[in-house]
Design an enzyme around this catalytic site. Structure first.
Site, PDB file in Angstrom:
ATOM      1  N   SER A 174      16.075  43.105   1.407  1.00 26.82           N
ATOM      2  CA  SER A 174      16.214  44.507   1.624  1.00 26.82           C
ATOM      3  C   SER A 174      14.538  44.714   2.945  1.00 26.82           C
ATOM      4  O   SER A 174      13.729  43.395   2.906  1.00 26.82           O
ATOM      5  CB  SER A 174      15.121  45.084   0.598  1.00 26.82           C
ATOM      6  OG  SER A 174      14.755  46.722   1.491  1.00 26.82           O
ATOM      7  N   TYR A 188      11.303  47.906  -7.258  1.00 28.88           N
ATOM      8  CA  TYR A 188      12.093  47.715  -6.196  1.00 28.88           C
ATOM      9  C   TYR A 188      12.126  46.361  -5.276  1.00 28.88           C
ATOM     10  O   TYR A 188      12.555  45.035  -5.521  1.00 28.88           O
ATOM     11  CB  TYR A 188      12.470  48.178  -5.432  1.00 28.88           C
ATOM     12  CG  TYR A 188      13.428  47.785  -3.878  1.00 28.88           C
ATOM     13  CD1 TYR A 188      14.979  48.265  -4.446  1.00 28.88           C
ATOM     14  CD2 TYR A 188      13.655  47.764  -3.477  1.00 28.88           C
ATOM     15  CE1 TYR A 188      16.334  47.350  -3.844  1.00 28.88           C
ATOM     16  CE2 TYR A 188      14.906  47.940  -2.477  1.00 28.88           C
ATOM     17  CZ  TYR A 188      16.088  47.801  -3.117  1.00 28.88           C
ATOM     18  OH  TYR A 188      16.521  47.796  -1.554  1.00 28.88           O
TER      19      TYR A 188
HETATM   20  N1  LIG Z   1      20.746  51.514   1.937  1.00 27.51           N
HETATM   21  C1  LIG Z   1      19.917  51.284   2.393  1.00 27.51           C
HETATM   22  O1  LIG Z   1      19.110  51.692   3.219  1.00 27.51           O
HETATM   23  C2  LIG Z   1      19.391  49.834   2.180  1.00 27.51           C
HETATM   24  C3  LIG Z   1      18.059  49.076   2.272  1.00 27.51           C
HETATM   25  C4  LIG Z   1      17.647  47.724   2.098  1.00 27.51           C
HETATM   26  C5  LIG Z   1      18.282  47.393   1.322  1.00 27.51           C
HETATM   27  N2  LIG Z   1      19.629  47.621   0.589  1.00 27.51           N
HETATM   28  C6  LIG Z   1      20.385  47.003   0.036  1.00 27.51           C
HETATM   29  O2  LIG Z   1      21.316  46.545   0.173  1.00 27.51           O
HETATM   30  C7  LIG Z   1      22.000  45.693  -0.745  1.00 27.51           C
HETATM   31  C8  LIG Z   1      23.742  47.607  -1.062  1.00 27.51           C
HETATM   32  O3  LIG Z   1      23.138  48.812  -1.041  1.00 27.51           O
HETATM   33  P1  LIG Z   1      23.950  49.989  -0.814  1.00 27.51           P
HETATM   34  O4  LIG Z   1      23.070  50.543   0.405  1.00 27.51           O
HETATM   35  O5  LIG Z   1      25.367  49.888  -0.432  1.00 27.51           O
HETATM   36  O6  LIG Z   1      24.011  50.942  -1.844  1.00 27.51           O
HETATM   37  P2  LIG Z   1      25.064  51.557  -2.489  1.00 27.51           P
HETATM   38  O7  LIG Z   1      24.453  51.536  -3.977  1.00 27.51           O
HETATM   39  O8  LIG Z   1      25.691  52.081  -1.837  1.00 27.51           O
HETATM   40  O9  LIG Z   1      26.563  50.389  -3.353  1.00 27.51           O
HETATM   41  C9  LIG Z   1      25.503  49.500  -3.937  1.00 27.51           C
HETATM   42  C10 LIG Z   1      26.236  48.954  -4.897  1.00 27.51           C
HETATM   43  O10 LIG Z   1      26.595  48.403  -5.961  1.00 27.51           O
HETATM   44  C11 LIG Z   1      26.903  48.364  -7.696  1.00 27.51           C
HETATM   45  N3  LIG Z   1      25.832  47.573  -8.343  1.00 27.51           N
HETATM   46  C12 LIG Z   1      24.361  48.509  -8.944  1.00 27.51           C
HETATM   47  N4  LIG Z   1      24.040  47.530 -10.485  1.00 27.51           N
HETATM   48  C13 LIG Z   1      25.618  46.922 -10.335  1.00 27.51           C
HETATM   49  C14 LIG Z   1      25.560  45.697 -11.559  1.00 27.51           C
HETATM   50  N5  LIG Z   1      24.198  46.117 -12.447  1.00 27.51           N
HETATM   51  N6  LIG Z   1      26.539  44.965 -11.423  1.00 27.51           N
HETATM   52  C15 LIG Z   1      27.629  45.198 -10.424  1.00 27.51           C
HETATM   53  N7  LIG Z   1      27.457  45.874  -9.196  1.00 27.51           N
HETATM   54  C16 LIG Z   1      26.605  47.125  -9.175  1.00 27.51           C
HETATM   55  C17 LIG Z   1      27.293  50.152  -7.300  1.00 27.51           C
HETATM   56  O11 LIG Z   1      27.992  50.552  -8.066  1.00 27.51           O
HETATM   57  C18 LIG Z   1      27.252  50.228  -5.973  1.00 27.51           C
HETATM   58  O12 LIG Z   1      28.761  49.986  -5.545  1.00 27.51           O
HETATM   59  C19 LIG Z   1      21.971  46.391  -1.938  1.00 27.51           C
HETATM   60  O13 LIG Z   1      21.403  44.762  -2.487  1.00 27.51           O
HETATM   61  C20 LIG Z   1      20.564  47.323  -1.973  1.00 27.51           C
HETATM   62  O14 LIG Z   1      19.430  47.031  -2.331  1.00 27.51           O
HETATM   63  C21 LIG Z   1      20.194  48.618   1.087  1.00 27.51           C
END
Ligand SMILES: NC(=O)c1ccc[n+]([C@@H]2O[C@H](COP(=O)([O-])OP(=O)(O)OC[C@H]3O[C@@H](n4cnc5c(N)ncnc54)[C@H](O)[C@@H]3O)[C@@H](O)[C@H]2O)c1
Length: 249
Positions: free
Chosen positions: A142, A155
């Protein structure tokens, strides 16, 4: 040389693939010729996506903190598709609180899911990646893993940790031609930050972002596909922001 990044013949594991960026990566990987094992604790969404992708996908209900579950995920890749070439450590939880109000329980939970989960995944995947003659591991960190953000002690610690794990693992595994890189998304339009973004186009304009908008999960997936592919064969231990310029200034 081809003019498109392809993943033909490759087999990938993507965690957290039930929705958001993981689902976008699964769709792009399958459209690029890969076969994919989708892991998630969200069974309904994961199964629906696997059904959409057909023969190119399998879903495994999997919590990334479960080491035995990791063996089952890697085993599914090998049993169904014969090999493993790519691991995308994408699953994560996002919670915020001022540091003095953060609980030990929540801090530990985020470290378990966001950092120890990917560590367990690397350990489970490496023997099969080595057997395949090399491979690519993409860790989704991130912008909170590149700089401090208020309210992000847990986080941010997990995502800075994942960046450090990436660099150390890249050195440990380079001789086996297993590449390890980290991706650092900024504000991406997924359910994870839906509340922050608010409803409608106005919430998605993001004036603090130099490109003046939030990113789409498909735009992160493009970078992840590049790092997973042979087009990035000379890149390892590196970190890539996909944030509309957010961390540039
Ligand atoms: N959306 C943003 O703005 C953003 C920004 C920076 C980084 N990220 C990172 O991008 C990645 C994807 O995030 P996203 O935005 O698609 O979020 P999201 O919440 O839409 O998707 C995350 C997925 O991970 C799954 N998950 C959570 N805990 C779990 C576990 N213990 N075991 C298996 N699966 C699990 C959830 O069920 C979900 O389907 C993450 O690593 C997040 O930290 C997201």
């Amino acid at each position: 040389m081809s003019d498109a990044v392809r993943l033909d013949g490759k087999v990938a594991v993507i965690t957290g693939a039930g929705r958001g960026q993981g689902a976008a990566e699964a769709r792009l990987f399958a459209a690029s010729g890969a076969r994919v094992v989708l892991g998630d604790v969200r069974e309904e969404e994961g199964r629906a996506l696997a059904a959409e992708l057909g023969d190119a996908a399998r879903f495994v209900r999997h919590d990334v903190t479960d080491a035995d579950g990791w063996r089952a995920v890697v085993g599914t890749a090998v049993d169904a598709f014969g090999r493993l070439d790519i691991l995308v450590n994408n699953a994560a939880l996002w919670r915020t609180a001022p540091v003095e109000e953060e609980t030990e329980e929540n801090f530990a939970r985020l470290l378990r899911v966001n950092l120890i989960g990917p560590f367990l995944g690397i350990q489970a995947a490496v023997p099969e990646l080595r057997r395949a003659g090399g491979g690519s591991i993409v860790n989704i960190s991130s912008t909170a893993g590149l700089r401090g953000i208020p309210g992000h002690s847990a986080y941010g610690a997990s995502k800075f940790g994942l960046r450090g794990l990436t660099k150390s693992a890249a050195l440990d595994l380079a001789a086996d031609r297993i590449r390890v890189n980290s991706v650092h998304p900024g504000m991406i339009d997924t359910p994870m930050i839906a509340e922050v973004l608010g409803a409608g186009p106005a919430g998605r304009q993001a004036p603090r972002v130099p490109l003046r908008r939030v990113g789409q999960p498909e735009e992160v997936a493009e970078l992840v596909r590049f790092l997973a592919s042979d087009a990035s064969a000379y890149i390892t231990g590196a970190e890539f922001a996909v944030d509309g310029g957010l961390t540039t200034g």
